[in-house]
Design a protein around this motif. Sequence first.
Motif, PDB file in Angstrom:
ATOM      1  N   PHE A  67     -95.919-103.352  -8.380  1.00  0.00           N
ATOM      2  CA  PHE A  67     -95.689-104.745  -8.001  1.00  0.00           C
ATOM      3  C   PHE A  67     -94.334-105.228  -8.527  1.00  0.00           C
ATOM      4  CE2 PHE A  67     -95.932-109.286  -8.926  1.00  0.00           C
ATOM      5  CZ  PHE A  67     -96.487-109.833  -7.764  1.00  0.00           C
ATOM      6  N   LEU A  68     -94.057-104.927  -9.776  1.00  0.00           N
ATOM      7  CA  LEU A  68     -92.815-105.384 -10.401  1.00  0.00           C
ATOM      8  C   LEU A  68     -91.600-104.673  -9.830  1.00  0.00           C
ATOM      9  CD1 LEU A  68     -94.189-105.566 -14.015  1.00  0.00           C
ATOM     10  CD2 LEU A  68     -93.532-107.517 -12.601  1.00  0.00           C
ATOM     11  N   PHE A  69     -91.753-103.396  -9.494  1.00  0.00           N
ATOM     12  CA  PHE A  69     -90.651-102.655  -8.876  1.00  0.00           C
ATOM     13  C   PHE A  69     -90.262-103.295  -7.548  1.00  0.00           C
ATOM     14  CE2 PHE A  69     -88.982 -99.251  -6.175  1.00  0.00           C
ATOM     15  CZ  PHE A  69     -88.024 -98.669  -7.002  1.00  0.00           C
ATOM     16  N   ALA A  70     -91.252-103.653  -6.754  1.00  0.00           N
ATOM     17  CA  ALA A  70     -90.977-104.284  -5.461  1.00  0.00           C
ATOM     18  C   ALA A  70     -90.290-105.627  -5.623  1.00  0.00           C
ATOM     19  CB  ALA A  70     -92.279-104.457  -4.680  1.00  0.00           C
ATOM     20  N   HIS A  71     -90.468-106.260  -6.780  1.00  0.00           N
ATOM     21  CA  HIS A  71     -89.846-107.559  -7.026  1.00  0.00           C
ATOM     22  C   HIS A  71     -88.593-107.453  -7.894  1.00  0.00           C
ATOM     23  CE1 HIS A  71     -93.767-108.871  -5.519  1.00  0.00           C
ATOM     24  NE2 HIS A  71     -93.189-110.017  -5.238  1.00  0.00           N
ATOM     25  N   GLY A  72     -88.029-106.257  -8.008  1.00  0.00           N
ATOM     26  CA  GLY A  72     -86.721-106.088  -8.627  1.00  0.00           C
ATOM     27  C   GLY A  72     -86.676-106.087 -10.129  1.00  0.00           C
ATOM     28  N   MET A  73     -87.836-105.926 -10.796  1.00  0.00           N
ATOM     29  CA  MET A  73     -87.869-106.045 -12.250  1.00  0.00           C
ATOM     30  C   MET A  73     -87.740-104.706 -12.986  1.00  0.00           C
ATOM     31  SD  MET A  73     -87.983-109.218 -12.479  1.00  0.00           S
ATOM     32  CE  MET A  73     -88.330-110.585 -11.376  1.00  0.00           C
ATOM     33  N   LEU A  74     -87.861-103.609 -12.256  1.00  0.00           N
ATOM     34  CA  LEU A  74     -87.794-102.289 -12.874  1.00  0.00           C
ATOM     35  C   LEU A  74     -86.737-101.446 -12.187  1.00  0.00           C
ATOM     36  CD1 LEU A  74     -91.613-101.408 -13.080  1.00  0.00           C
ATOM     37  CD2 LEU A  74     -90.196-102.395 -14.898  1.00  0.00           C
ATOM     38  N   ASP A  75     -86.136-100.549 -12.964  1.00  0.00           N
ATOM     39  CA  ASP A  75     -85.188 -99.605 -12.384  1.00  0.00           C
ATOM     40  C   ASP A  75     -85.893 -98.422 -11.742  1.00  0.00           C
ATOM     41  OD1 ASP A  75     -82.280-100.340 -13.055  1.00  0.00           O
ATOM     42  OD2 ASP A  75     -83.308-100.675 -14.951  1.00  0.00           O
TER      43      ASP A  75
END
Length: 597
Positions: A238-246
Amino acid sequence: MTAARTDDTGDWLVCAGCRTLLYARRFRRHRQVCPDCGHHAPLTAPERVADLFDADTARTWEPTATDVDPLGFVDSRPYPQRVAEARARTGLDEGVLCVRGTVAGRAVVAAVMDFRFLGGSLGAAVGERITAAAEAALAERTPLLLVCASGGARMQEGVVALMQMAKTVAALRALDEAGVLTISLVTDPTYGGVAASFATLTDVVIAEPGARLGFAGRRVIEQTIREDLPEGFQTAEFLFAHGMLDLIVPRAELRTTIGRLLGAASAGGPRPLRTSPLVTDPATLPERDPWEAVRLARRLGRPTTLDYLTHVVEDFVELHGDRRHGDDPAIVAGLGRLDGRPVAVVGTQKGHDAASLAARGYGMSGPAGYRKAARVMTLAAKLGLPVVTLIDTAGAYPGVAAEEQGQALAIAENIGLMASLPVPVVAVVTGEGGSGGALALAVADRVLVCANAVYSVISAEGCASILWKDAAQAPRAAAALQVDARALLRLGIADGVVPEPGDGADSDHLVAARTLRDAVSAALQTLEGHDGGSLVASRRARFRAYGAETAVGAADATPTGTTPAGTTPAGTTPAGTTPTGTTPTDAPAELDVRESA
């Protein structure tokens, strides 16, 4: 949730993800990852150290002991008793192990958290160990790795625990100022004060699949706002899709991935000297119909950024996300090695068919893409790495969402950032270079264009629609705009033209990639050894000179081969004059400003 034993012998486990019965030995061989569903069970800090570090290299050390009970806190038991019980149960002095060692042969200092110790909570002792590891990394100029697992700040220490957030963040900022790489590995779960401090503030944030990360836990949020949360909320995916993880990296690949990142931040070894293949005399280039150049630049078979990276950049690690909103697939950015030289690469990405073009937004980036690019270029400046950009875009994405998220500001910020980067910057227009969307990646010390590339203030169709009120006049507009490589070299916009094989780069990707590698590597060779101040002064002078008879700048700071301050780039036209052939004979005499806007 963890995999749980189902009998007294411990030979069998039930996966907490899919509830499959697993043979314990097989489960351990898979690094405690379910071979059926991929669920990643927690590891203890010692297990994590053994899994990540090269064999026989990890050396733990304990900073000065910190036993803090500022409140004399008692719930069902006194706080010191809880700490003593945690020590007895885990065999650890506190919830963090400090480690020196190597990962894939690269030196690193690490702080590895253990959720078993009071839920990995952030108290004074944990904050002290995280800070001590950061200070050791700073003193040794060695990258810092933080392995995070926490339920949040340690309530029993009250506001003293809260202060550990500021303490650890300040320690990371010192590493930023010193140019030391920082990496965090988010494991399940990572919440509260750890998530809102050091876990998410490193240069690169990696997560294991399914790891949960957030400021407040799901149950707290649901009880507070009394709303149902989306499926997978706060998971790594979820966070990857929202730009929070590399990156989301399976456990089996973590050591290799972290090793590549550490290698990209190191100095590297001997590099081959490349002879530049660039054409620098426009008279030696064939005259070509500009509209034909536009058509050649748009051919679907032309190499994309990912194609070039595959052929010429070693150990490339793509980084994702703008850490604000999302991860735009129209821009690829990351770290790797070009001819053994650590570099940051940023490029627009199209595709070779309808599906890949649509998936990549046709190479037209929104604000998240430009902010991702800016983040990677800022990291390059911190680490002292050259920046290489590859540009093939019709322009920035024009849409409601892009405007709502600040498209114009994102482009402007990138232009300003690139004008100030204290590291060598080489930009290559590999296909289309469209308007401000291209310029946002092309404020460079050396600007190169491929032989069949084009670069313009607007697309030929857009120009024709505005000036002739007819998009079918695009060929005339292309001729008027002088968009082809020969014209760009004559005008001084390009420093050199990269030859293409055969009928174009799409006829032989490998030869095209190697030629581009030689051109970029040779350009970087000419820029090496110049300090950041002279690079910035020369770059600004270069762009100051366009369209001016004289420019103000520091000529003494100009690196070899760039345009000195106070001069006009070769082929540009002094103010107040009109270059021959730039205006179509039957173009409208006046332009309605409202239409052009």
